[in-house]
Structures are given as C-alpha cells and as structure tokens.
Design a protein around this motif. Structure first.
Motif, PDB file in Angstrom:
ATOM      1  N   GLY A 370       0.829  -1.206   0.000  1.00  0.00           N
ATOM      2  CA  GLY A 370       0.000   0.000   0.000  1.00  0.00           C
ATOM      3  C   GLY A 370       0.863   1.256   0.000  1.00  0.00           C
ATOM      4  O   GLY A 370       0.615   2.199  -0.764  1.00  0.00           O
ATOM      5  N   ALA A 371       1.905   1.241   0.826  1.00  0.00           N
ATOM      6  CA  ALA A 371       2.789   2.405   0.902  1.00  0.00           C
ATOM      7  C   ALA A 371       3.510   2.614  -0.432  1.00  0.00           C
ATOM      8  O   ALA A 371       3.642   3.750  -0.909  1.00  0.00           O
ATOM      9  CB  ALA A 371       3.798   2.225   2.034  1.00  0.00           C
ATOM     10  N   LEU A 372       3.939   1.514  -1.045  1.00  0.00           N
ATOM     11  CA  LEU A 372       4.633   1.605  -2.337  1.00  0.00           C
ATOM     12  C   LEU A 372       3.705   2.200  -3.404  1.00  0.00           C
ATOM     13  O   LEU A 372       4.066   3.122  -4.134  1.00  0.00           O
ATOM     14  CB  LEU A 372       5.109   0.211  -2.763  1.00  0.00           C
ATOM     15  CG  LEU A 372       5.698   0.100  -4.172  1.00  0.00           C
ATOM     16  CD1 LEU A 372       7.045   0.801  -4.250  1.00  0.00           C
ATOM     17  CD2 LEU A 372       5.839  -1.365  -4.595  1.00  0.00           C
ATOM     18  N   VAL A 373       2.478   1.665  -3.456  1.00  0.00           N
ATOM     19  CA  VAL A 373       1.516   2.124  -4.456  1.00  0.00           C
ATOM     20  C   VAL A 373       1.207   3.619  -4.244  1.00  0.00           C
ATOM     21  O   VAL A 373       1.172   4.396  -5.196  1.00  0.00           O
ATOM     22  CB  VAL A 373       0.233   1.263  -4.390  1.00  0.00           C
ATOM     23  CG1 VAL A 373      -0.928   1.928  -5.079  1.00  0.00           C
ATOM     24  CG2 VAL A 373       0.501  -0.111  -4.987  1.00  0.00           C
ATOM     25  N   ASP A 374       1.032   4.012  -2.992  1.00  0.00           N
ATOM     26  CA  ASP A 374       0.739   5.422  -2.721  1.00  0.00           C
ATOM     27  C   ASP A 374       1.898   6.316  -3.152  1.00  0.00           C
ATOM     28  O   ASP A 374       1.681   7.378  -3.733  1.00  0.00           O
ATOM     29  CB  ASP A 374       0.429   5.627  -1.232  1.00  0.00           C
ATOM     30  CG  ASP A 374      -0.946   5.066  -0.875  1.00  0.00           C
ATOM     31  OD1 ASP A 374      -1.787   4.966  -1.798  1.00  0.00           O
ATOM     32  OD2 ASP A 374      -1.170   4.718   0.292  1.00  0.00           O
TER      33      ASP A 374
END
Ligand SMILES: Nc1ncnc2c1ncn2[C@@H]1O[C@H](COP(=O)(O)OP(=O)(O)OP(=O)(O)O)[C@@H](O)[C@H]1O
Ligand SMILES: [Mg+2]
Length: 392
Positions: A370-374
C-alpha cells in the motif's frame, strides 16, 4: 496513450499508389482505400489517420476534403504524400490540429515515423482532454521466485481498492506458458489466445471482455490456460494488441512480465509508466536486480528508472540493519521500497485462492505494498514526467 503498434489502427488511404503500404510499413493496421469524396462526409471517429496521395486527386478535391475534415469535432490527423504538394493544400492543412506532409521520394521508415508521430500527437491530445488516462505498470522478477507474481497481484488489488469505478484495474499475466496468477487467485484463466492463431492480432474490446476473469469489484485478470508451447503459439502482435485494448478498456493495467526476454518484452517496457523490478535480500538477487535494471533502463520512456523493490525483508532488516546498507551497496543505489516477509499470509492466500489483502488484510505485506503504491501514485501526480497523460 501508448501506441504499442499499428495493429487495429484504422488507416484511411486515398490513392491506389498507397495500397502496398498495407503489407509494408503500415502492416497490421486496418487499411482502407477510399476515393477522395469519401472524406467529404466521413463519420466522426471512423478513422484514426487519413493518408492522401496528392498526385492521385485534383487539388481542389483534396482542399475540399481537408476542409470537411477540419469541420469535424475531432478530425483524424492527416498525412499528405506527393511529388509536389501545392501551396493551397498546405494552407488547407493548417486548419487541422494534426497534420504532416511527406514529399516523394520517402522511405518506409519516414512514412512510419510520420504516421506514429501523428497518432501520438492525436492520442496525447485525447488524453489531455480527459478522454483516456490509462497507465501501465510492469512488474519483473530479478531472479526466479523473487515474488513478482505475488506483488503484481497485491499492487493490482491495492490500486483497485483505491478506485471507485468498476472496470478500473486489469492484471495481465504475460507468463504465457505457465503463469501462476490464476492459481494464486483461485481463478480460471480464460485467455485462450493460442487457439486464435493469427486472428488474435485483430482482437477487439468485445473479445477482450470474454477473455477477462473477474476477480473482485474493479479487478479483472487476463491470463492464458497452461500450455507449454504458448510462447511459440502466441504472436508478438497478439500480445501487444491485447495490451493495447486492455489499456483502452481499463484505467490501470498491471503486467506480470516473464523474467526472460521475449520478442515483445521491450515494447511492453517502453509502453509502461512504471517498471518494478522485484528482488530479494540476497547478494545474487541484488546483483541481478542491478543488472536487469541497467539493461532495461535505456529502453524505457525518457526519464523513467526501474523501481527496485526488495521483497521478503525479514523483521527489522529494513531498518538501520547493515543488510540494507549492504543491499544498497550491491545495487549501487537506494532501493525504492521494501516488502516485509510474511510466509503465513502469503501461503494462506494462495492456498485459499485470492490476494493477501483479501485473506490477511493486516499482513505487513499489505501495508508495505500500500505504501509503495501510494508513493508511486503521488509521484505520478506531482511529476508530469510520470503523469499518465504523457504519450509514448
Ligand atoms: N513478502 C513475502 N513474504 C513471504 N512469502 C512471499 C512473499 N512474497 C512472495 N512470497 C512467496 O514466495 C513464493 C514465490 O513468489 P512468486 O510466485 O510471487 O514469485 P515470482 O517472482 O513470481 O516467481 P517466478 O519466477 O516463478 O515467476 C510464493 O510461494 C509466494 O507466496
Ligand atoms: Mg511469477
């Protein structure tokens, strides 16, 4: 909008002399020969580009045709070809948003370059005006088993969860022979491309819908049934065509790319807005990640660097522990992200069939993806270089 190829592009050509192009430099396009009068009442949206041989029609008729095209709400780009293009025609051409001229003699490469240039310009305008804003992210493992398929699935899920529309994300498994995505998701692969032979190159959106396996709201899967000969049986054109229509039909396309280069690999990378190289925290994997990243970087869109993501990072290793420093020394650069190791969650989800975010939403894998995608999404918004509106 990315032009993977001319496949499926509708080229309307005026002048018998242009007919051989259909088998030559414009191979793959849907090629139609027409009389100049056809342009006088061309239905809007019925051609992607118009080619006119000015030696094959009266200048007045060509001027009238171009004037009619210029009056359309979205006129197709026009390429004039001829020995001596009269000044009056050039003036008429200026009324069009996208046009170009080639004087004879010109070579096949020049013709291709002019056609691609016009299609890209028209595509960029359509995107800028909000007609299409698709993005394509490719995921590649640096070594076998690094977690490319797992992360493709989680990235696709994370993006689908962040979107409100129904047909928002498509995961395309390009491990054509034995892709694992269907098995991991517990979903049947329905893209029987191999059976279609050469007609697969003429795929359209309706057929694409029949090939797609719905996974969750907002996420579809395109994957082929197991077939050891699939890489030989499915043409480069068919693969690129599938991606092209997927990019038209969905707002995001995530591609699980095989590690070994295929005849279509470079085109897929060139059409990608992000390329994620998945590594693990071992020296051989990191060296492979660096080598792979160096190999593909010159092939990517200008300014785009592959993102190196280190998967299966054990507890606290991704903090100040020396292994990360060592990792970055081996990579000779900073990693773009780390994904925690969580065997229980990874195994549970594949055994149950589905994403980790579905079966183990609290897993650190889900948090890290999730952090990567954001981060990638924010970058895409801030930096116009990474914005989806950029035409390739
Ligand atoms: N962060 C993680 N933590 C724990 N296990 C993981 C993690 N990521 C992937 N795995 C597991 O590692 C194994 C290999 O993952 P995966 O199949 O995604 O790798 P791959 O790079 O696609 O492999 P291949 O080279 O065969 O295509 C799978 O069993 C998967 O469940
Ligand atoms: Mg895989």
């Amino acid at each position: 909008v990315t032009h993977w190829s001319l496949l499926g592009r509708r080229v309307l050509a005026v002048g018998q002399g242009l007919a051989p192009f259909a088998r030559g430099p414009l191979f793959g396009a849907v090629f139609e020969l027409a009389e100049i009068d056809r342009l006088l009442d061309l239905p809007a949206g019925s051609a992607d580009i118009v080619l006119i041989d000015t030696d094959a029609a009266q200048p007045d008729a060509v001027t009238a045709a171009i004037t009619a095209l210029a009056a359309l709400p979205t006129a197709p780009p026009v390429l004039l070809l001829g020995a001596q293009i009269p000044g009056g025609l050039v003036r008429a051409l200026l009324r069009l948003k996208h046009s170009d001229m080639l004087e004879t003699p010109y070579g096949p490469e020049q013709l291709q370059a002019a056609v691609y240039g016009l299609l890209d310009a028209a595509g960029a305008e359509a995107t800028a005006s909000g007609v299409r804003t698709s993005r394509c992210w490719s995921v590649m493992g640096a070594v076998g088993g690094a977690g490319a398929t797992t992360l493709s699935i989680e990235i696709a899920h994370a993006l689908a969860a962040r979107s409100r529309s129904d047909r928002s994300v498509c995961l395309v498994d390009l491990n054509l022979a034995d892709g694992a995505a269907p098995a991991y998701l517990g979903a049947p692969p329905s893209m029987g491309l191999a059976e279609f032979g050469p007609t697969a190159e003429r795929m359209d959106a309706a057929l694409l819908a029949a090939f797609a396996t719905p996974i969750t709201k907002g996420l579809d899967l395109l994957a082929c049934p197991r077939d050891p000969l699939a890489f030989d049986r499915i043409s480069r054109e068919a693969v690129l065509r599938i991606l092209e229509i997927a990019c038209e039909a969905y707002s995001v396309v995530i591609v699980d790319l095989p590690r070994h280069r295929r005849p279509w690999t470079l085109e897929v990378l060139r059409g990608s807005d992000e390329v994620v190289v998945v590594s693990e925290l071992t020296v051989p994997a990191l060296l492979s990640a660096r080598a792979l990243s160096d190999e593909i970087e010159p092939e990517l869109l200008a300014g785009l660097k592959p993102r190196i993501v280190i998967n299966r990072v054990a507890n606290r290793m991704f903090g100040p522990a020396p292994s990360l420093a060592e990792a970055e020394r081996a990579l000779q650069r900073k990693a773009d992200g780390g994904i925690a190791s969580d065997w229980e969650a990874a195994a549970a989800s594949v055994n149950l069939g589905g994403a980790i975010s579905q079966h183990r939403p609290k897993s650190k894998i889900v948090r890290d993806v999730g952090a990567l995608v954001d981060r990638l999404l924010i970058q895409a918004e801030r930096d116009p270089k990474f914005a989806p509106s950029r035409a390739a």
